[in-house]
Design a protein around this motif. Structure first.
Motif, PDB file in Angstrom:
ATOM      1  N   THR A 102      46.360  55.186  12.359  1.00 12.84           N
ATOM      2  CA  THR A 102      46.435  53.797  12.853  1.00 12.84           C
ATOM      3  C   THR A 102      45.448  53.600  14.002  1.00 12.84           C
ATOM      4  O   THR A 102      45.786  53.795  15.175  1.00 12.84           O
ATOM      5  N   PRO A 103      44.215  53.196  13.684  1.00  4.21           N
ATOM      6  CA  PRO A 103      43.197  52.981  14.714  1.00  4.21           C
ATOM      7  C   PRO A 103      43.513  51.754  15.553  1.00  4.21           C
ATOM      8  O   PRO A 103      44.251  50.867  15.114  1.00  4.21           O
ATOM      9  N   GLY A 104      42.920  51.704  16.749  1.00  7.07           N
ATOM     10  CA  GLY A 104      43.200  50.599  17.670  1.00  7.07           C
ATOM     11  C   GLY A 104      42.026  49.684  17.925  1.00  7.07           C
ATOM     12  O   GLY A 104      42.146  48.748  18.720  1.00  7.07           O
ATOM     13  N   SER A 105      40.898  49.938  17.267  1.00 10.62           N
ATOM     14  CA  SER A 105      39.718  49.087  17.509  1.00 10.62           C
ATOM     15  C   SER A 105      38.741  49.220  16.341  1.00 10.62           C
ATOM     16  O   SER A 105      38.815  50.179  15.555  1.00 10.62           O
ATOM     17  N   HIS A 106      37.818  48.263  16.268  1.00  7.29           N
ATOM     18  CA  HIS A 106      36.749  48.365  15.268  1.00  7.29           C
ATOM     19  C   HIS A 106      35.991  49.668  15.433  1.00  7.29           C
ATOM     20  O   HIS A 106      35.673  50.341  14.437  1.00  7.29           O
ATOM     21  N   GLU A 107      35.688  50.014  16.661  1.00 14.79           N
ATOM     22  CA  GLU A 107      34.886  51.214  16.919  1.00 14.79           C
ATOM     23  C   GLU A 107      35.615  52.454  16.397  1.00 14.79           C
ATOM     24  O   GLU A 107      34.991  53.377  15.859  1.00 14.79           O
ATOM     25  N   GLN A 108      36.919  52.480  16.561  1.00 17.15           N
ATOM     26  CA  GLN A 108      37.686  53.618  16.028  1.00 17.15           C
ATOM     27  C   GLN A 108      37.632  53.641  14.498  1.00 17.15           C
ATOM     28  O   GLN A 108      37.475  54.698  13.890  1.00 17.15           O
ATOM     29  N   VAL A 109      37.748  52.465  13.884  1.00 26.80           N
ATOM     30  CA  VAL A 109      37.665  52.427  12.419  1.00 26.80           C
ATOM     31  C   VAL A 109      36.306  52.946  11.966  1.00 26.80           C
ATOM     32  O   VAL A 109      36.202  53.756  11.034  1.00 26.80           O
ATOM     33  N   GLN A 110      35.251  52.485  12.649  1.00 30.23           N
ATOM     34  CA  GLN A 110      33.902  52.918  12.291  1.00 30.23           C
ATOM     35  C   GLN A 110      33.786  54.438  12.393  1.00 30.23           C
ATOM     36  O   GLN A 110      33.266  55.112  11.489  1.00 30.23           O
ATOM     37  N   ALA A 111      34.294  54.990  13.477  1.00 30.61           N
ATOM     38  CA  ALA A 111      34.221  56.449  13.655  1.00 30.61           C
ATOM     39  C   ALA A 111      35.039  57.165  12.574  1.00 30.61           C
ATOM     40  O   ALA A 111      34.605  58.182  12.014  1.00 30.61           O
ATOM     41  N   CYS A 116      35.524  60.656   7.767  1.00 30.44           N
ATOM     42  CA  CYS A 116      36.070  60.865   6.424  1.00 30.44           C
ATOM     43  C   CYS A 116      34.948  61.093   5.411  1.00 30.44           C
ATOM     44  O   CYS A 116      35.086  61.932   4.508  1.00 30.44           O
ATOM     45  N   ALA A 117      33.829  60.364   5.562  1.00 32.27           N
ATOM     46  CA  ALA A 117      32.701  60.556   4.649  1.00 32.27           C
ATOM     47  C   ALA A 117      32.164  61.982   4.778  1.00 32.27           C
ATOM     48  O   ALA A 117      31.874  62.654   3.785  1.00 32.27           O
ATOM     49  N   GLU A 118      32.100  62.445   6.013  1.00 36.71           N
ATOM     50  CA  GLU A 118      31.578  63.789   6.269  1.00 36.71           C
ATOM     51  C   GLU A 118      32.481  64.859   5.639  1.00 36.71           C
ATOM     52  O   GLU A 118      31.994  65.868   5.125  1.00 36.71           O
ATOM     53  N   HIS A 119      33.780  64.625   5.668  1.00 39.59           N
ATOM     54  CA  HIS A 119      34.736  65.623   5.173  1.00 39.59           C
ATOM     55  C   HIS A 119      35.233  65.316   3.764  1.00 39.59           C
ATOM     56  O   HIS A 119      36.176  65.963   3.295  1.00 39.59           O
ATOM     57  N   ALA A 120      34.620  64.324   3.097  1.00 38.12           N
ATOM     58  CA  ALA A 120      35.021  63.952   1.725  1.00 38.12           C
ATOM     59  C   ALA A 120      36.497  63.576   1.634  1.00 38.12           C
ATOM     60  O   ALA A 120      37.164  63.823   0.629  1.00 38.12           O
ATOM     61  N   ALA A 230      33.396  47.738   8.775  1.00 32.04           N
ATOM     62  CA  ALA A 230      33.022  49.128   9.080  1.00 32.04           C
ATOM     63  C   ALA A 230      32.839  49.871   7.767  1.00 32.04           C
ATOM     64  O   ALA A 230      33.800  50.029   7.008  1.00 32.04           O
ATOM     65  N   THR A 231      31.611  50.280   7.472  1.00 28.85           N
ATOM     66  CA  THR A 231      31.349  51.049   6.251  1.00 28.85           C
ATOM     67  C   THR A 231      30.931  52.462   6.654  1.00 28.85           C
ATOM     68  O   THR A 231      30.529  52.686   7.794  1.00 28.85           O
ATOM     69  N   PRO A 232      30.991  53.398   5.715  1.00 26.58           N
ATOM     70  CA  PRO A 232      30.543  54.758   6.048  1.00 26.58           C
ATOM     71  C   PRO A 232      29.086  54.795   6.530  1.00 26.58           C
ATOM     72  O   PRO A 232      28.693  55.721   7.232  1.00 26.58           O
ATOM     73  N   ARG A 233      28.278  53.820   6.179  1.00 27.19           N
ATOM     74  CA  ARG A 233      26.879  53.768   6.603  1.00 27.19           C
ATOM     75  C   ARG A 233      26.686  52.945   7.870  1.00 27.19           C
ATOM     76  O   ARG A 233      25.553  52.773   8.323  1.00 27.19           O
ATOM     77  N   GLY A 234      27.729  52.386   8.435  1.00 26.51           N
ATOM     78  CA  GLY A 234      27.595  51.611   9.665  1.00 26.51           C
ATOM     79  C   GLY A 234      28.285  50.258   9.564  1.00 26.51           C
ATOM     80  O   GLY A 234      28.929  49.955   8.564  1.00 26.51           O
ATOM     81  N   ASP A 510      28.642  53.410   0.701  1.00 27.57           N
ATOM     82  CA  ASP A 510      29.668  54.456   0.631  1.00 27.57           C
ATOM     83  C   ASP A 510      29.177  55.559  -0.302  1.00 27.57           C
ATOM     84  O   ASP A 510      29.752  55.814  -1.364  1.00 27.57           O
ATOM     85  N   PRO A 511      28.090  56.237   0.099  1.00 21.95           N
ATOM     86  CA  PRO A 511      27.482  57.208  -0.833  1.00 21.95           C
ATOM     87  C   PRO A 511      28.442  58.325  -1.230  1.00 21.95           C
ATOM     88  O   PRO A 511      28.325  58.871  -2.325  1.00 21.95           O
ATOM     89  N   ALA A 512      29.397  58.671  -0.372  1.00 22.87           N
ATOM     90  CA  ALA A 512      30.333  59.745  -0.707  1.00 22.87           C
ATOM     91  C   ALA A 512      31.497  59.241  -1.569  1.00 22.87           C
ATOM     92  O   ALA A 512      32.338  60.039  -2.006  1.00 22.87           O
ATOM     93  N   GLY A 513      31.567  57.939  -1.778  1.00 24.24           N
ATOM     94  CA  GLY A 513      32.611  57.396  -2.651  1.00 24.24           C
ATOM     95  C   GLY A 513      34.016  57.576  -2.114  1.00 24.24           C
ATOM     96  O   GLY A 513      34.979  57.693  -2.868  1.00 24.24           O
ATOM     97  N   ILE A 514      34.150  57.544  -0.779  1.00 26.61           N
ATOM     98  CA  ILE A 514      35.487  57.785  -0.201  1.00 26.61           C
ATOM     99  C   ILE A 514      36.331  56.533  -0.065  1.00 26.61           C
ATOM    100  O   ILE A 514      37.539  56.610   0.117  1.00 26.61           O
ATOM    101  N   MET A 515      35.687  55.347  -0.130  1.00 32.03           N
ATOM    102  CA  MET A 515      36.416  54.122   0.192  1.00 32.03           C
ATOM    103  C   MET A 515      37.263  53.645  -0.994  1.00 32.03           C
ATOM    104  O   MET A 515      36.759  53.242  -2.025  1.00 32.03           O
ATOM    105  N   ASN A 516      38.550  53.678  -0.793  1.00 32.50           N
ATOM    106  CA  ASN A 516      39.548  53.201  -1.751  1.00 32.50           C
ATOM    107  C   ASN A 516      39.206  53.565  -3.197  1.00 32.50           C
ATOM    108  O   ASN A 516      39.047  52.686  -4.067  1.00 32.50           O
ATOM    109  N   PRO A 517      39.159  54.841  -3.481  1.00 36.63           N
ATOM    110  CA  PRO A 517      38.728  55.277  -4.821  1.00 36.63           C
ATOM    111  C   PRO A 517      39.637  54.730  -5.923  1.00 36.63           C
ATOM    112  O   PRO A 517      40.829  54.515  -5.717  1.00 36.63           O
ATOM    113  N   GLY A 518      39.027  54.528  -7.075  1.00 35.39           N
ATOM    114  CA  GLY A 518      39.810  54.138  -8.241  1.00 35.39           C
ATOM    115  C   GLY A 518      40.134  52.665  -8.319  1.00 35.39           C
ATOM    116  O   GLY A 518      40.911  52.259  -9.174  1.00 35.39           O
TER     117      GLY A 518
END
Lengths: 532, 532
Positions: A102-111, A116-120, A230-234, A510-518
């Motif tokens: 449960t993030p508390g800011s846009h910046e936290q969501v971005q991070a 998550c992209a880095e760790h798949a 906030a996307t994995p690319r920025g 989302d090159p790693a395909g982590i965002m809401n798969p399926g």
């Protein structure tokens, strides 16, 4: 929110004996209701979030905002379609997310999405959890771990621009709280879908929601003037003017993106002065065609009231039974006007002229009052029906006015044929729920004997209905979004090349395909193309 | 259409001596006008279309529809911005397209773009050729040859769906002919930009045009319900319902795509019953701020008339001089109502109450009549001014109501500072041209001594104005589109990641990069990314 039913458990409903008997008589329901296991009987798999990912995510949000306990995971098992609830009643929790963050800011969501992209690690953005199309299903799709990104802490009114008539709201804000924050300043958003009590601003934008007052206040996507994503690319900040000719409108890629491209964190929307007056009316039309023609005339003359809907004969009868009142003749239509007293009077009179000219008869005010009292209660009633052994579910579509009657006919016939059994006859009914100058949407409800294997019976009926909608030229969804459940029809909706475009946008963000798969984008298209 | 000026040569205008003297007195214009060479003095480069490409294209359209003669090529030298006209007056034709191809069907367009992709021939889709932002410039950008794809033969009303209130029109249909075809059935499109006489349905969609009656009929992009697009990768048919929640709205990628993704060949748009009545009114406001506040109040109350605009004090004065009449006090506003007599009366009265409450005074009907007579004549006047040594050009932007006054101030100051010379003072004026609930657009006109090198002086002023717009948070264009001229600000408009998204969509649909090169999408982004 109940873990295995709709909404607030304190508001759960029960059927009266006479209603239960009517269901047995008309639908031929058997006595047996689907099972309903206790929460304590659920068996969750151990959390699979790798330690390096957990440590990096915790460093962003703090220990207390990354939860891996059963209580948190069970509340993020997915959405609220009837199959979702049936699975949960059966005790299926094998797909629970590994953690709820449960993030508390846009910046936290971005991070978080970058980590998550880095760790798949797959990420399911989670607002009110009210999806009825599998939109928040924790589907790993090959990823070793999955988090539910619950946006509940992003609940601020960031800015109210009274001159421009817009408000910037954080994505996790629920509608009642949004209305409270705006109401304190004299404004309203005017967005009242059935999920009103729980659904969030970000969810509305991500799914192109439409509320019961869409005729007056507009669909949610039409209210949006700006977005932060906030996307994995920025981060993207889109929307510099009420309208622009500066190329394609990229906001329209994120409206309806259902978390597959990134996380909406802030939405700037149009707001209106809270109306000084409201007038609800109930009308009766001799036929669904007459009621539809009346609404079409209003839409094409720019005279739509704040809310308007027309039930078919069956829905008119069923709603009266539920309300315990006598059913009006023909087809019930509810009409609501909001605004300044002058405007309500002026528009009300103009609308009455059109409705009367289309064979409409004004009914007693109590009929409209009953609609207003019960307008968010449908999903609670579904749980009571399930408890009684009645499988009930909804689906919706939209098409042009010219295509509406044929679309209604084919969907009704298809659902009826597929839910009929040797001993029971389903009831299928619908209403015209939203209207535009060039067409409208139809909202279908089915009630059938749950019998054996209600999930697979519904799956077959839904598959056939979706195919019928696609063949009739309708859209596979007007306001429930795509999620998992409508994904098979996306190619019919936008064509194979349209699907490729969506996949190209996703690969870019989302090159790693982590965002809401399926969800949303058909599977084959989300694979990177072979290098040519 | 004249090759080196706006419009129909028969409608060319000349200034009266008194007007010319006023320009000398007020602007300090020098006597010398920019050169204006004869068409016979133009020297075109030899056509460079390779024979295999020519043969393949000819096989699709036939010999008579692939022209390489000077007459055809000169009429496709580019658009109609002031720099475009100045270059043509100077005799610059080095960039002429190698051929002009006029397909007769969607299928032919589809075949042509596939052939061009195969032969690396650049394609500039060409409708009315009225772009004022370099949108139809024959820019090769490294391609060995370039064709202008003139859509004039795609001029049919494909289908009129009276029940749904929509019409499917081919892309090359010009507005007067579209109005004639629809008018014969009792309908109107209601799209009346200044380019009305020449511009096409496809061009309106590809550039997100807004007409003078956008307040009542909507921007062109808002009228579109469906699109057919021929891309090098195949055909897209988009738009299955008036509204949908089936994912991102891909129509919104092609609206405003300016031929960079493919060729729009058919557009389905909303149409209305031709109005039985029209009432034009002229109003005066004591200040631009008062007039703007009145329009804002109408937009936010859902009371916008069919057309409304407010000129600032300077524009009010200049327009009166051009019309040879006395200037009204303060700021002129033109208001127009169309519809059924009842509706015109009812809405007219409601609007009058709001305008009066905002210090508006109703003027003589003749002032409004003068506006209606001259509303398409601005571009003709520009040619007369150029002949007199006056550099005149326009630019436009949009922002929120809260940002409008500051945006107007910074653009006016920037243009004035950059066009001033030691001996002349420019005139810069504007009007509020389009209004929405959350903001509006400003349309600026400049008139300055052409002097030496008017093109480079305008380029510097335009650069500074664009930077000022971006810094003030406005959109770089509200309805003229991006083309070549606004491309440098696209990154400010949608961010670097937004530009990447556009480039990814283009690579998917146009991998060879042949579609309208050099437009819309910033250059760096259109290069394929390095393989990672």
């Amino acid at each position: 929110m109940a873990w295995n039913a709709w909404g607030d458990p304190a508001h759960a409903r029960q059927l009266e004996d006479s209603q239960r008997q009517l269901l047995v008589d008309t639908l031929g329901v058997s006595a047996a209701a689907p099972p309903r296991v206790e929460r304590s009987a659920l068996r969750l798999p151990p959390g699979a979030l790798p330690e390096p990912a957990r440590a990096a995510l915790t460093a962003v949000v703090g220990e207390e905002h990354l939860r891996t306990d059963d209580a948190a995971r069970i509340l993020h098992l997915g959405g609220k379609s009837t199959p979702d609830l049936l699975r949960r009643r059966e005790g299926d929790a094998h797909h629970a997310p590994d953690a709820v963050v449960t993030p508390g800011s846009h910046e936290q969501v971005q991070a978080l999405v970058e980590i998550c992209a880095e760790h798949a690690v797959a990420v399911v953005p989670f607002g009110g959890g009210t999806s009825v199309v599998g939109g928040v299903e924790p589907a790993r799709e090959g990823h070793p771990a999955l988090i539910s990104l619950d946006l509940r802490r992003l609940d601020a009114l960031v800015e109210l621009d009274e001159e421009s008539g817009t408000a910037t709201l954080q994505a996790g804000l629920r509608t009642p709280e949004a209305e409270e924050l705006l109401g304190a300043e004299g404004y309203t958003l005017g967005h009242f879908p059935q999920s009103f009590e729980f659904a969030t601003i970000g969810g509305y934008a991500a799914t192109r929601s439409a509320g019961q007052s869409s005729a007056g206040y507009g669909r949610f996507d039409a209210m949006v003037t700006a977005l932060k994503v906030a996307t994995p690319r920025g981060t993207l900040d889109l929307g510099r003017a009420p309208a622009t000719a500066a190329g394609p409108d990229l906001r329209q890629l994120f409206l309806g993106s259902e978390g597959t491209l990134g996380v909406l964190t802030e939405v700037t929307v149009r707001v209106r002065r809270a109306p000084a007056e409201r007038r609800d009316e109930a009308w009766s039309f001799p036929s669904f065609a007459a009621g539809t023609a009346a609404v079409r005339a209003l839409a094409q003359r720019g005279l739509l009231p704040t809310a308007i809907r027309v039930s078919d004969e069956t829905e008119t009868f069923v709603n009266a039974v539920i309300a315990g009142s006598a059913a009006p003749e023909g087809c019930l239509s509810v009409v609501s006007h909001e605004g300044d007293p002058d405007e309500v009077a002026r528009r009300g009179e103009a609308v009455r002229q059109v409705l009367t000219a289309h064979e409409g008869s004004l009914l007693d005010d109590e009929v409209a009052a009953a609609w207003r009292r019960s307008r968010f209660s449908g999903p609670y009633m579904r749980d009571a029906l399930l408890d009684t052994g009645v499988l009930t579910e909804t689906l919706e579509t939209a098409t042009s006015w010219a295509g509406l009657a044929a679309l209604r006919e084919t969907v009704t016939a298809t659902l009826t044929a597929h839910l009929r059994t040797a001993t029971s006859t389903p009831v299928v009914f619908c209403h015209l729920s939203h209207a535009y100058p060039s067409g409208g949407s139809l909202y279908f409800t089915v009630a059938a004997d749950a019998g054996e294997e209600p999930r697979s019976r519904w799956r077959a009926a839904k598959q056939a209905a979706g195919d019928a909608i696609a063949a009739a030229g309708g859209s596979i969804t007007h306001h429930h979004a795509v999620g998992q459940d409508h994904r098979p029809w996306m190619e019919a909706e936008v064509g194979p090349l349209g699907v490729e475009v969506l996949a190209a946008v996703k690969r870019t963000l989302d090159p790693a395909g982590i965002m809401n798969p399926g969800k949303l984008i058909p599977e084959a298209a989300t694979q990177p193309p072979a290098v040519s």
